[in-house]
Design an enzyme around this catalytic site. Structure first.
Site, PDB file in Angstrom:
ATOM      1  N   GLY A 217       5.999 -21.198  18.697  1.00  0.00           N
ATOM      2  CA  GLY A 217       5.925 -20.483  17.420  1.00  0.00           C
ATOM      3  C   GLY A 217       6.326 -19.023  17.508  1.00  0.00           C
TER       4      GLY A 217
ATOM      5  CE  LYS B 102      -7.696  -0.639 -10.898  1.00  0.00           C
ATOM      6  NZ  LYS B 102      -6.454  -1.032 -10.243  1.00  0.00           N
TER       7      LYS B 102
ATOM      8  NE  ARG C 116      -9.343  -2.911  -7.436  1.00  0.00           N
ATOM      9  CZ  ARG C 116      -8.546  -3.952  -7.641  1.00  0.00           C
ATOM     10  NH1 ARG C 116      -9.047  -5.163  -7.741  1.00  0.00           N
ATOM     11  NH2 ARG C 116      -7.249  -3.769  -7.761  1.00  0.00           N
TER      12      ARG C 116
ATOM     13  CB  SER D  62      -2.377  -6.983  -4.676  1.00  0.00           C
ATOM     14  OG  SER D  62      -2.756  -7.657  -3.510  1.00  0.00           O
TER      15      SER D  62
ATOM     16  CB  THR E  21      -4.959  -4.247 -11.828  1.00  0.00           C
ATOM     17  OG1 THR E  21      -5.819  -3.961 -10.723  1.00  0.00           O
ATOM     18  CG2 THR E  21      -4.683  -2.990 -12.626  1.00  0.00           C
TER      19      THR E  21
HETATM   20  C1  R5P Z   1      -4.359   0.452  -7.600  1.00  0.00           C
HETATM   21  O1  R5P Z   1      -4.716   1.599  -7.777  1.00  0.00           O
HETATM   22  C2  R5P Z   1      -2.934  -0.002  -7.649  1.00  0.00           C
HETATM   23  O2  R5P Z   1      -2.116   0.901  -8.329  1.00  0.00           O
HETATM   24  C3  R5P Z   1      -2.828  -1.370  -8.278  1.00  0.00           C
HETATM   25  O3  R5P Z   1      -3.253  -1.297  -9.624  1.00  0.00           O
HETATM   26  C4  R5P Z   1      -3.661  -2.380  -7.557  1.00  0.00           C
HETATM   27  O4  R5P Z   1      -3.481  -2.287  -6.167  1.00  0.00           O
HETATM   28  C5  R5P Z   1      -3.325  -3.774  -8.015  1.00  0.00           C
HETATM   29  O5  R5P Z   1      -4.116  -4.688  -7.323  1.00  0.00           O
HETATM   30  P1  R5P Z   1      -4.522  -6.066  -7.956  1.00  0.00           P
HETATM   31  O6  R5P Z   1      -3.281  -6.745  -8.416  1.00  0.00           O
HETATM   32  O7  R5P Z   1      -5.188  -6.771  -6.809  1.00  0.00           O
HETATM   33  O8  R5P Z   1      -5.483  -5.815  -9.077  1.00  0.00           O
END
Ligand code: R5P
Length: 291
Positions: A35, A186, A188, A217, A221
């Site tokens: 691999g 926002k 978290r 990601s 968000t």
């Molecule tokens: C955070 O401050 C970044 O600008 C993005 O909003 C964030 O990393 C997006 O991550 P996810 O898609 O996991 O919410």
């Protein structure tokens, strides 16, 4: 000058070589039975090379391929600039909790040891930590290029940043698109779940909202920001981000939240998006560094 395209260059190596008028060689890779990867760089006659290799998923394989390419070029006495459009492990830029390794420093140290003398990446989440790199650092900004495409595609728009940190991106994008911009707040929770609070001006009613961000990601968000925009009367919601990492069920989250169009760049491949080649921004950054 030669452009050396790795297997994760997503076409940017081809367009960059044309833009800067340099020949292109493509790296060949294969796998050992266990691999491990093997890399072969075809022979070329140049003393300076620009390696193009993004380090999106599978991050470790793409990163290691880059290090192997660099090591081979150093062995030939070639001076190396690495264009790493998406720089993996860059978001852990400090120990958020005691005992966590600072991965961005590890990556930058590995680049140096591999013989990379200049590094170019695109819209990192934070650029400060990249200054740990012992060499030249260039940061390409792809927002304007992406916003140009959005401008041609969306009528009656308003640009939204999904958090205060995205305000600069939203402001720049709105300037190119030629419309208003605003942001939401926002939060978290400890488990990473996103909630959106209030807007700071901007009227979403009957508008086509475009949520601009540096990276998508998990999609949490944009999902919550899109739901918020619809609650506030948006006609449609689209999103535009430089790095479409789109981990796990990110795409499904966006679809379920009603996001109709996704714009992104070729720093990361993603088949469900309108992908914009941002090689011109890389070429500009190379020139800015005097390369
Ligand atoms: C955070 O401050 C970044 O600008 C993005 O909003 C964030 O990393 C997006 O991550 P996810 O898609 O996991 O919410």
């Amino acid at each position: 000058m030669i452009v050396v395209g790795g297997t994760a260059s997503n076409g940017m190596d081809i367009s960059l070589s044309k833009l800067i008028g340099a020949d292109l060689v493509k790296v060949e890779t294969s796998k050992f039975p266990d691999g491990e990867i093997k890399v072969r760089v075809p022979e070329f006659d140049a003393k300076n090379a620009v390696i193009v290799q993004s380090t999106h998923f599978p991050q470790e394989k793409n990163m290691f391929e880059l290090l192997l390419i660099a090591q081979e070029l150093v062995r030939r006495g070639v001076n190396i600039t690495a264009v790493v459009p998406y720089l993996a492990y860059a978001r852990q830029n400090r120990s958020f909790y005691p005992g966590e390794a600072v991965s961005v420093n590890v990556v930058l140290d590995m680049f140096k040891v591999a013989g990379i003398t200049s590094l170019i990446t695109v819209n990192p989440h934070k650029s400060g930590p990249l200054m740990h790199f012992v060499g030249k650092v260039g940061i390409a900004n792809a927002i304007d290029t992406i916003a140009e495409t959005v401008k041609k595609s969306i009528e009656n728009p308003i640009v939204m940043a999904p958090d205060k940190g995205g305000l600069v991106i939203a402001k720049n994008a709105a300037k190119v698109v030629g419309c208003e911009y605003t942001y939401v707040e926002k939060e978290r929770d400890l488990y990473g779940a996103v909630s959106i609070k209030k807007t700071h001006g901007g009227d979403f009613r009957d508008k086509n909202v475009i949520i601009f961000d540096d990276i998508i990601s998990t999609g949490g968000t944009i999902e919550q920001a899109a739901r918020y925009a619809f609650d506030e009367g948006a006609s449609t919601v689209s999103t535009a981000a430089v790095h479409l990492v789109m981990a796990g069920s990110a795409y499904e989250k966006l679809k379920n939240a009603g996001v109709t169009r996704i714009f992104g760049s070729n720093t990361v491949p993603f088949e469900h998006a309108e992908i914009i080649d941002i090689a011109p921004d890389i070429a500009k950054t190379l020139t800015g560094l005097g390369i």
